[in-house]
Write a protein that holds these residues in place. Structure first.
Motif, mmCIF file in Angstrom:
data_model
loop_
_atom_site.group_PDB
_atom_site.id
_atom_site.type_symbol
_atom_site.label_atom_id
_atom_site.label_comp_id
_atom_site.label_asym_id
_atom_site.label_seq_id
_atom_site.Cartn_x
_atom_site.Cartn_y
_atom_site.Cartn_z
ATOM 1 N N MET A 246 0.800 -1.223 0.000
ATOM 2 C CA MET A 246 0.000 0.000 0.000
ATOM 3 C C MET A 246 0.833 1.272 0.000
ATOM 4 O O MET A 246 0.297 2.350 0.246
ATOM 5 N N HIS A 247 2.111 1.160 -0.325
ATOM 6 C CA HIS A 247 2.968 2.342 -0.169
ATOM 7 C C HIS A 247 2.484 3.534 -0.991
ATOM 8 O O HIS A 247 2.660 4.672 -0.580
ATOM 9 N N ASP A 248 1.880 3.282 -2.139
ATOM 10 C CA ASP A 248 1.450 4.385 -3.006
ATOM 11 C C ASP A 248 -0.049 4.633 -2.947
ATOM 12 O O ASP A 248 -0.611 5.260 -3.847
ATOM 13 N N ILE A 249 -0.677 4.153 -1.903
ATOM 14 C CA ILE A 249 -2.133 4.247 -1.860
ATOM 15 C C ILE A 249 -2.614 5.691 -1.936
ATOM 16 O O ILE A 249 -3.698 5.979 -2.451
ATOM 17 N N GLY A 250 -1.779 6.632 -1.479
ATOM 18 C CA GLY A 250 -2.133 8.055 -1.547
ATOM 19 C C GLY A 250 -2.322 8.555 -2.974
ATOM 20 O O GLY A 250 -2.917 9.613 -3.198
ATOM 21 N N LYS A 251 -1.838 7.794 -3.944
ATOM 22 C CA LYS A 251 -2.011 8.212 -5.343
ATOM 23 C C LYS A 251 -3.475 8.223 -5.768
ATOM 24 O O LYS A 251 -3.826 8.834 -6.765
ATOM 25 N N VAL A 252 -4.315 7.539 -5.011
ATOM 26 C CA VAL A 252 -5.732 7.580 -5.364
ATOM 27 C C VAL A 252 -6.280 9.004 -5.247
ATOM 28 O O VAL A 252 -7.296 9.336 -5.844
ATOM 29 N N THR A 275 2.450 14.931 -2.743
ATOM 30 C CA THR A 275 1.531 14.815 -1.603
ATOM 31 C C THR A 275 0.953 13.404 -1.487
ATOM 32 O O THR A 275 0.253 13.121 -0.530
ATOM 33 N N HIS A 276 1.263 12.507 -2.436
ATOM 34 C CA HIS A 276 0.715 11.150 -2.291
ATOM 35 C C HIS A 276 1.245 10.462 -1.026
ATOM 36 O O HIS A 276 0.611 9.556 -0.505
ATOM 37 N N THR A 277 2.376 10.934 -0.535
ATOM 38 C CA THR A 277 2.924 10.345 0.698
ATOM 39 C C THR A 277 2.060 10.725 1.907
ATOM 40 O O THR A 277 1.657 9.862 2.685
ATOM 41 N N GLY A 299 7.261 7.259 4.413
ATOM 42 C CA GLY A 299 8.724 7.204 4.407
ATOM 43 C C GLY A 299 9.378 6.791 3.107
ATOM 44 O O GLY A 299 10.590 6.914 2.962
ATOM 45 N N HIS A 300 8.601 6.305 2.116
ATOM 46 C CA HIS A 300 9.263 5.661 0.975
ATOM 47 C C HIS A 300 9.910 6.613 -0.014
ATOM 48 O O HIS A 300 10.672 6.183 -0.877
ATOM 49 N N HIS A 301 9.644 7.925 0.104
ATOM 50 C CA HIS A 301 10.358 8.887 -0.751
ATOM 51 C C HIS A 301 11.351 9.749 0.020
ATOM 52 O O HIS A 301 11.887 10.722 -0.517
ATOM 53 N N GLU A 302 11.582 9.421 1.283
ATOM 54 C CA GLU A 302 12.659 10.085 2.009
ATOM 55 C C GLU A 302 13.983 9.539 1.476
ATOM 56 O O GLU A 302 14.050 8.416 0.974
ATOM 57 N N ILE A 328 13.181 -0.745 -2.930
ATOM 58 C CA ILE A 328 12.256 -1.633 -3.629
ATOM 59 C C ILE A 328 11.456 -0.877 -4.689
ATOM 60 O O ILE A 328 11.302 -1.325 -5.829
ATOM 61 N N ASP A 329 10.953 0.273 -4.293
ATOM 62 C CA ASP A 329 10.081 1.064 -5.172
ATOM 63 C C ASP A 329 10.845 1.553 -6.401
ATOM 64 O O ASP A 329 10.369 1.429 -7.531
ATOM 65 N N VAL A 330 12.043 2.070 -6.183
ATOM 66 C CA VAL A 330 12.814 2.583 -7.315
ATOM 67 C C VAL A 330 13.276 1.425 -8.210
ATOM 68 O O VAL A 330 13.205 1.525 -9.445
HETATM 69 FE FE FE Z 1 5.427 6.670 -4.136
#
Ligand code: FE
Ligand code: C2E
Ligand code: SIN
Ligand code: SIN
Ligand code: SIN
Length: 384
Positions: A246-252, A275-277, A299-302, A328-330
């Protein structure tokens, strides 16, 4: 599980949401994943039921029940029961401060009642309604994260009555059952969040829905592969998997015009995208079992050197899960096609990750990741 008020509320909200726009689930793969998540929650009931049967066998009991506490009504209700009267029990509720079960819940103690009919605590109304005759029982609270969420009972020893040994065994089993219930609740919350995000993403027909779905699943898989070496226990892995998913769930909450833009984002669009974070934090923050997911979403874009977003955290002030998620994400983003870029070949991905050791990425976790690069590529290809 349909236990707490907040959960039934969110269920209701989702129902009305999907009822309004049923055609929006356009992808079978998304639907399959949703069904799988729902099933993984239902399976927990099967697991619980089996462990109850095992428990009865071990303790020579003829019946057992799991009662869960409904804090809003302050009642205990039979969540699962075995034995001849199990169906009658389903509708029965008892006040949470009465009966042997209620007393066990209130005091936190394991209670052995050798003769139910002589116990001042025994709540007779249950037997009266079911026509079951309780001769003796043990009740023990089910603790989850410092709270007592219900009571586990075994009833009617086949010969004689329960022993002190039996009490200790039941206590151990309650601890195990509590883990299963805790996981079930986690899945329930994840399921709701996941369905909401899937419905939202499915709105964009052109969106690589399948691709994103697999991106989500892969991210969970990389994480559980690496986590044991980072000190996670086997019990923590499923929580970590769904949290990572769910790390990118804010993209919704990001407008499609930005999310699906084929070209580069301008600075204002990038600011919004970032702001998706924090949106993820808002979405997940309400769920008490998803604190790890909140850490990852925020935390995943820090970045290790403090140049990331949204808080410009540095080095170990970034939660471990966030530092792992960044890599992982990158890795997955670079390996994949995006609306704004083509995939990079594996050698290039390897190089790009390595070049950012100690700037973007935690050097130790990156070393671990790169030492397992071949395996990570296999996960990618196996779940492409
Ligand atoms: Fe992301
Ligand atoms: P995403 O596509 O899932 O990418 C996640 C992260 O992977 C990015 O975080 C970035 O750190 C890395 N990454 C992805 N593609 C590349 C690349 O081509 N080169 C390099 N060096 N790194 C890459 P970032 O930059 O914070 O972006 C977050 C999200 O914002 C992205 O998630 C994507 O949804 C969106 N995004 C970023 N740049 C663009 C863009 O130019 N156009 C569009 N439409 N979206 C963008
Ligand atoms: C009680 O806890 O007092 C009665 C519960 C039961 O009959 O299962
Ligand atoms: C998600 O909603 O969990 C992921 C969305 C995305 O990757 O675009
Ligand atoms: C690479 O060096 O690009 C790949 C290394 C590997 O597959 O292990």
């Amino acid at each position: 599980m349909k236990k707490t008020a907040s959960q039934s509320k969110s269920k209701h909200k989702l129902k009305s949401r999907s009822a309004k726009k049923p055609k929006r689930i356009s992808s079978f793969s998304a639907r399959d994943r949703i069904i799988r998540l729902i099933n993984s929650s239902l399976d927990i009931d099967k697991v619980l039921h089996l462990s109850m049967l095992l428990m009865e066998k071990t303790l020579n009991a003829t019946a057992s029940s799991i009662l869960l506490h409904d804090p809003e009504k302050n009642e205990l209700k039979f969540y699962l029961a075995t034995g001849a009267k199990k169906d009658a029990l389903k509708v029965i509720r008892m006040p949470a401060d009465q009966g042997v079960a209620g007393r066990s819940l209130q005091t936190g103690r394991t209670l052995l009642i050798p003769e139910a009919s002589k116990s001042p605590f025994f709540y007779k109304q249950v037997d009266e309604k079911t026509k079951f005759v309780t001769k003796n029982l043990i009740a023990t609270p089910i603790p989850i994260r410092g709270k007592r969420i219900g009571v586990l009972e075994v009833l009617n020893k086949t010969h004689g009555t329960f022993s002190h040994q039996d009490m200790l065994k039941l206590k151990t089993m309650a601890a195990e059952i509590s883990v299963a219930i805790d996981n079930a609740r986690l899945y329930d919350e994840v399921k709701h969040a996941y369905i909401a995000s899937m419905l939202n993403m499915a709105k964009a027909e052109k969106y690589r829905d399948h691709d994103t779905g697999m991106h989500i699943e892969r991210c969970g898989e990389y994480a559980v592969r690496l986590a044991p070496e980072l000190g996670f226990t086997p019990r923590e892995l499923e929580n970590l998997r769904v949290s990572m998913m769910m790390h990118d769930i804010g993209k919704v909450a990001i407008p499609d015009a930005i999310l699906l833009k084929p070209g580069r984002l301008d600075p204002e669009e990038m600011r919004l995208m970032q702001t998706h974070t924090t949106k993820g934090e808002e979405i997940l923050g309400r769920a008490p079992h998803l604190q790890r997911a909140v850490e990852i979403a925020t935390g995943h874009h820090e970045k290790w050197d403090g140049s990331g977003y949204p808080r410009r955290l540095k080095a170990r002030t970034i939660p471990l899960t966030g530092r792992l998620a960044a890599i992982i994400d990158v890795f997955d983003a670079l390996s994949s096609k995006r609306p704004y870029k083509d995939p990079f070949p594996p050698e290039q991905v390897f190089k790009m990750l390595k070049e950012n050791r100690g700037t973007h990425f935690d050097p130790e976790i990156l070393d671990l990741f790169l030492s397992r690069f071949t395996e990570m590529r296999e996960v990618y290809q196996g779940m492409a």
